[in-house]
Scaffold this active site. Structure first.
Site, PDB file in Angstrom:
ATOM      1  N   ARG A 102       0.945  -1.214  -0.064  1.00 30.57           N
ATOM      2  CA  ARG A 102      -0.014   0.116   0.036  1.00 30.57           C
ATOM      3  C   ARG A 102       0.806   1.278  -0.138  1.00 30.57           C
ATOM      4  NH1 ARG A 102      -5.308   1.688   3.627  1.00 30.57           N
ATOM      5  NH2 ARG A 102      -6.017   0.341   1.901  1.00 30.57           N
ATOM      6  N   HIS A 129      -7.407   0.849  -6.186  1.00 30.86           N
ATOM      7  CA  HIS A 129      -7.659   0.172  -5.096  1.00 30.86           C
ATOM      8  C   HIS A 129      -8.295  -1.182  -5.564  1.00 30.86           C
ATOM      9  CE1 HIS A 129      -7.907  -1.153  -0.970  1.00 30.86           C
ATOM     10  NE2 HIS A 129      -8.641  -0.372  -0.429  1.00 30.86           N
ATOM     11  N   GLN A 132     -10.222  -3.802  -2.938  1.00 32.71           N
ATOM     12  CA  GLN A 132     -11.459  -3.110  -2.245  1.00 32.71           C
ATOM     13  C   GLN A 132     -12.491  -3.465  -3.299  1.00 32.71           C
ATOM     14  OE1 GLN A 132     -12.210  -1.714   0.854  1.00 32.71           O
ATOM     15  NE2 GLN A 132     -14.407  -2.434  -0.080  1.00 32.71           N
ATOM     16  N   ASP A 224     -17.049   7.496  -1.262  1.00 35.59           N
ATOM     17  CA  ASP A 224     -15.607   7.371  -0.734  1.00 35.59           C
ATOM     18  C   ASP A 224     -15.436   8.839   0.122  1.00 35.59           C
ATOM     19  OD1 ASP A 224     -13.347   6.557   0.413  1.00 35.59           O
ATOM     20  OD2 ASP A 224     -12.279   6.729  -1.685  1.00 35.59           O
ATOM     21  N   CYS A 264     -16.078   2.052   0.958  1.00 32.28           N
ATOM     22  CA  CYS A 264     -14.966   1.048   1.349  1.00 32.28           C
ATOM     23  C   CYS A 264     -14.365   1.178   2.723  1.00 32.28           C
ATOM     24  CB  CYS A 264     -13.926   1.647   0.425  1.00 32.28           C
ATOM     25  SG  CYS A 264     -13.087   3.282   0.532  1.00 32.28           S
ATOM     26  N   ARG A 292     -13.460  -8.269   2.284  1.00 33.25           N
ATOM     27  CA  ARG A 292     -11.882  -8.270   1.878  1.00 33.25           C
ATOM     28  C   ARG A 292     -11.214  -9.427   2.293  1.00 33.25           C
ATOM     29  NH1 ARG A 292      -9.946  -2.963   1.875  1.00 33.25           N
ATOM     30  NH2 ARG A 292      -8.001  -4.031   1.119  1.00 33.25           N
TER      31      ARG A 292
HETATM   32  N1   CP Z   1     -10.819   0.326   2.669  1.00 30.73           N
HETATM   33  C1   CP Z   1      -9.700   0.027   2.917  1.00 30.73           C
HETATM   34  O1   CP Z   1      -8.887  -0.201   2.313  1.00 30.73           O
HETATM   35  O2   CP Z   1      -9.570   0.255   4.262  1.00 30.73           O
HETATM   36  P1   CP Z   1      -8.008   0.639   5.123  1.00 30.73           P
HETATM   37  O3   CP Z   1      -7.541   1.564   4.719  1.00 30.73           O
HETATM   38  O4   CP Z   1      -8.509   0.441   6.673  1.00 30.73           O
HETATM   39  O5   CP Z   1      -7.220  -0.558   4.901  1.00 30.73           O
HETATM   40  N1  NVA Z   2      -9.671   6.884  -1.271  1.00 36.19           N
HETATM   41  C1  NVA Z   2      -9.239   6.636   0.003  1.00 36.19           C
HETATM   42  C2  NVA Z   2      -9.632   5.173   0.316  1.00 36.19           C
HETATM   43  C3  NVA Z   2      -9.198   4.472   1.641  1.00 36.19           C
HETATM   44  C4  NVA Z   2      -9.613   2.966   1.562  1.00 36.19           C
HETATM   45  C5  NVA Z   2      -7.862   6.903   0.289  1.00 36.19           C
HETATM   46  O1  NVA Z   2      -6.984   6.653  -0.594  1.00 36.19           O
HETATM   47  O2  NVA Z   2      -7.461   7.526   1.434  1.00 36.19           O
END
Ligand code: CP
Ligand code: NVA
Length: 307
Positions: A102, A129, A132, A224, A264, A292
């Site tokens: 990530r 992502h 997700q 989101d 998400c 997930r």
């Molecule tokens: N939706 C998601 O990816 O959550 P986190 O940021 O908690 O991993």
């Molecule tokens: N768009 C958000 C998604 C988090 C899971 C971010 O990138 O922070």
């Protein structure tokens, strides 16, 4: 499948196979069936951003599959002190069976795959992502009994979620309408990729700045956060720009009567969604969060079992 970096890279059959494997793993776990398909395998999990769901679902998923996961925060590994992605990839490939990452730059994930010799899984970048969205598709399919022919409306920021929803919907033949304000549109490359898949499957990709138009008659309403990780400095400006895009009860009522609400998470009640909606009867956000685990176990098995 060699890596899981973008849903666009998967074939439609690969996505459908992952979804049915995810369902099977979910049913088996509920029935108490142990499935140590990845005994002896190790997953490295590199995080340069925060996470609740991604970290916990990947770590427990590996454990449930008989394997092992290592949490590698960029605050602790040498990547955070300037070691290159290429050298990190080459080194970790000597110890691990797969890497989940990530991070901010999508190119770093591509480089990890390019320079390493083991499967790489995208656990979120600024661009996409995909994990997700795989869980989202599983959630919609289990509630609606199908995916093809449904219509999803996404309201708000044209961010990583919106880009991957474009990919995922187009891949499985769902229509998607994305409503974003001027200056916050989806990535043009992802839009182009989604349009090419949609054309193959006869589904539609609609981009608009009108949230009411997007949501009218939708089977799934998705939003989101308006302030993604890394955008904290833009918060005040973003909250003002996105205000007209909130999913509230009035807007939810414009969707199909049996529409689902997805997010998400993490969610910010009173901003992108009202509490009445996210905590209401149409919301399936915690099924999504649970899925997930199952969807990512399917990805891990597809990439690693028998490898
Ligand atoms: N939706 C998601 O990816 O959550 P986190 O940021 O908690 O991993
Ligand atoms: N768009 C958000 C998604 C988090 C899971 C971010 O990138 O922070």
């Amino acid at each position: 499948m060699k890596h899981f970096i973008s849903l666009f890279d998967c074939t439609r059959d690969e996505v459908l196979d992952l979804l049915s494997l995810a369902d099977r793993l979910k049913r088996e776990r509920r029935a108490g069936v142990v499935h140590p398909l990845l005994a002896g395998k190790s997953l490295g999990m590199i995080f340069t951003k925060s996470s609740t769901r991604t970290r916990v679902s990947f770590e427990t998923g590996m454990y449930q599959l008989g394997g092992h996961a290592l949490f590698l925060s960029s605050a602790d590994i040498q990547l955070g002190r300037g070691e290159t992605v290429a050298d990190t990839a080459r080194t970790l490939s000597r110890y691990l069976d797969a890497i989940m990452i990530r991070t901010y730059r999508h190119e770093d994930v591509l480089d990890l795959a390019r320079y390493g010799s083991i499967p790489v899984i995208n656990g979120l970048t600024d661009l996409q992502h995909p994990c997700q969205v795989l869980a989202d598709l599983q959630t919609v399919a289990e509630r609606k009994g199908r995916l093809e022919g449904l219509r999803l409306a996404y309201l708000g920021d044209g961010n990583n979620m919106a880009n991957s929803l474009l990919h995922g919907c187009a891949k499985v033949g769902m229509d998607i309408a994305v409503a974003t304000p001027a200056g916050y549109a989806c990535d043009p490359g992802c839009v182009e990729e989604a349009r090419s898949d949609a054309a193959k499957h006869g589904s539609r990709v609609v981009l608009t700045d009108d949230p009411d138009e997007a949501v009218a008659g939708a089977d799934v309403v998705y939003t989101d956060t308006w302030v993604s990780m890394g955008q904290e400095q833009e918060k005040a400006e973003r909250l003002a720009v996105f205000e007209p895009y909130r999913v509230d009860v009035r807007r939810m009522a414009m969707a199909a009567p049996d529409a689902l609400f997805l997010h998400c998470l993490p969610a910010y009640r009173g901003y992108e969604v009202d509490a009445d909606v996210i905590d209401g009867p149409q919301s399936v956000v915690f099924d999504e969060a649970e899925n997930r685990l199952h969807a990512q176990k399917a990805v891990l098995v597809a990439l690693l079992a028998g490898a």
